[in-house]
Enzyme design. Structure first.
Site, PDB file in Angstrom:
ATOM      1  N   ASP A 110       0.858  -1.183   0.000  1.00 26.14           N
ATOM      2  CA  ASP A 110       0.000   0.000   0.000  1.00 26.14           C
ATOM      3  C   ASP A 110       0.897   1.237   0.000  1.00 26.14           C
ATOM      4  OD1 ASP A 110      -1.771  -2.101   0.561  1.00 26.14           O
ATOM      5  OD2 ASP A 110      -3.096  -0.811   1.735  1.00 26.14           O
TER       6      ASP A 110
ATOM      7  N   LYS B 263     -10.515   0.419  -2.674  1.00 25.25           N
ATOM      8  CA  LYS B 263     -10.406   0.187  -1.235  1.00 25.25           C
ATOM      9  C   LYS B 263     -10.686   1.466  -0.458  1.00 25.25           C
ATOM     10  CE  LYS B 263      -7.170  -1.168   2.442  1.00 25.25           C
ATOM     11  NZ  LYS B 263      -5.802  -1.653   2.760  1.00 25.25           N
TER      12      LYS B 263
ATOM     13  N   LYS C 186      -6.959   3.472  -3.437  1.00 24.75           N
ATOM     14  CA  LYS C 186      -7.406   3.455  -2.048  1.00 24.75           C
ATOM     15  C   LYS C 186      -7.634   4.889  -1.581  1.00 24.75           C
ATOM     16  CE  LYS C 186      -5.521   2.092   2.504  1.00 24.75           C
ATOM     17  NZ  LYS C 186      -4.375   1.413   3.167  1.00 24.75           N
TER      18      LYS C 186
END
Length: 309
Positions: free
Chosen positions: A145, A245, A208
């Site tokens: 991430d 996400k 995300k």
């Protein structure tokens, strides 16, 4: 495709109005609610990102990741043999080895995700970001991430942003890369849309919303804009494997179901899999398990009756 980016326009009042309608959606009840909650469990990135993380609390998190819902509750729902686990365990790079070794010892194939690239601020040199990514992959992380440099968005340096994300993607190697946009710090929904597009063009496997450390994290207006970007990217390129996400501030079972319903509404049922949808959360699983306990027994569990996440 800078020409594509330059034409972006977001109708903010319409997005906000749609987001207000989302909050009023009726939730599902009974067995349907239990089914949606179990689906949500399989999409959770069970996370600990604290300065006081230790090998012991990472091991506890990994055990919870493998057994997210009590076995007797799953048996009551006839779901005990379906292999229900969370989508991934997310930790800092220094704790990746602890998570990998614990899950391996438990005979579990849950992927370990690591935040990297100057998380959460992104205010580190690019060389440091790339080195951190490579170390996390070397330690065994199968998902990375990364967090973008917000200054590149705020100053309109789209080519610079593309190049940074592209280099991070190369550093990830075989690991999946989720690109955190930190949407609460991008200034406008148009910037959110543009950053989403750039991230996908540069090879991100997921986009995300947030690090969970900003003042404003996952919100429905931002979610709508990012999902519309995914949809347009698919229409334009035919590339259908970019996931979404939301992360930060998602704490209740009702929140989780609403996000699932929004993904189904905007992107379709095929996105409701751990491969294309994740929920970034640290405390969400506890409330979901509490709601499932209530569905099965008709009463809420006492604190000692549910294992800590």
């Amino acid at each position: 495709e800078l020409g594509w980016i330059s034409k972006v326009y977001v109708n903010r009042p319409a997005v906000v109005r749609h987001a207000e309608q989302i909050k009023k959606w009726k939730t599902v009840k009974g067995n349907w609610q239990a089914a949606w909650l179990l689906k949500a469990v399989t999409c959770i990135d069970l996370t600990t990102l604290s300065g006081d993380d230790t090998p012991s609390n990472v091991r506890r998190l990994c055990f919870k990741a493998k057994h997210p819902i009590r076995e007797d509750l799953l048996k009551a729902l006839d779901m005990h043999d379906k292999g229900i686990t969370v989508g991934a365990v997310c930790v800092y790079p220094a704790r990746v080895s602890d998570a990998v070794n614990t899950l391996k010892a438990a005979g579990c194939n849950i992927p370990v995700a690591s935040v990297a690239a100057g998380f959460p601020s992104g205010q580190t040199p690019l060389e440091t970001k790339l080195a951190e990514i490579k170390l996390a992959v070397e330690y065994g992380a199968r998902e990375i991430d990364i967090v973008i440099s917000r200054s590149l968005v705020l100053t309109g340096q789209w080519e610079g942003l593309y190049e940074e994300i592209r280099l991070c993607r190369a550093a990830c190697g075989e690991a999946h890369m989720k690109t955190i946009l930190a949407t609460g710090e991008l200034g406008s929904l148009a910037n959110v849309y543009k950053a989403s597009m750039i991230a996908m063009m540069a090879g991100s496997d997921f986009i995300k919303t947030s690090t969970g450390k900003e003042v404003e994290n996952a919100t429905f207006p931002v979610g709508v804009v990012m999902m519309r970007a995914i949809k347009e990217y698919y229409w334009q390129t035919g590339y259908k494997v970019v996931g979404f996400k939301p992360a930060g501030g998602i704490r209740t079972a009702k929140d989780a179901i609403t996000w699932l319903m929004l993904v189904k509404e905007e992107l379709g049922v095929e996105w409701l899999t751990p491969e294309l949808f994740r929920l970034g959360a640290s405390s969400l699983l506890g409330d979901i398990e509490q709601q499932i306990f209530y569905h099965v027994t008709g009463s809420y569990a006492l604190q000692h009756e549910l294992a800590m996440a």
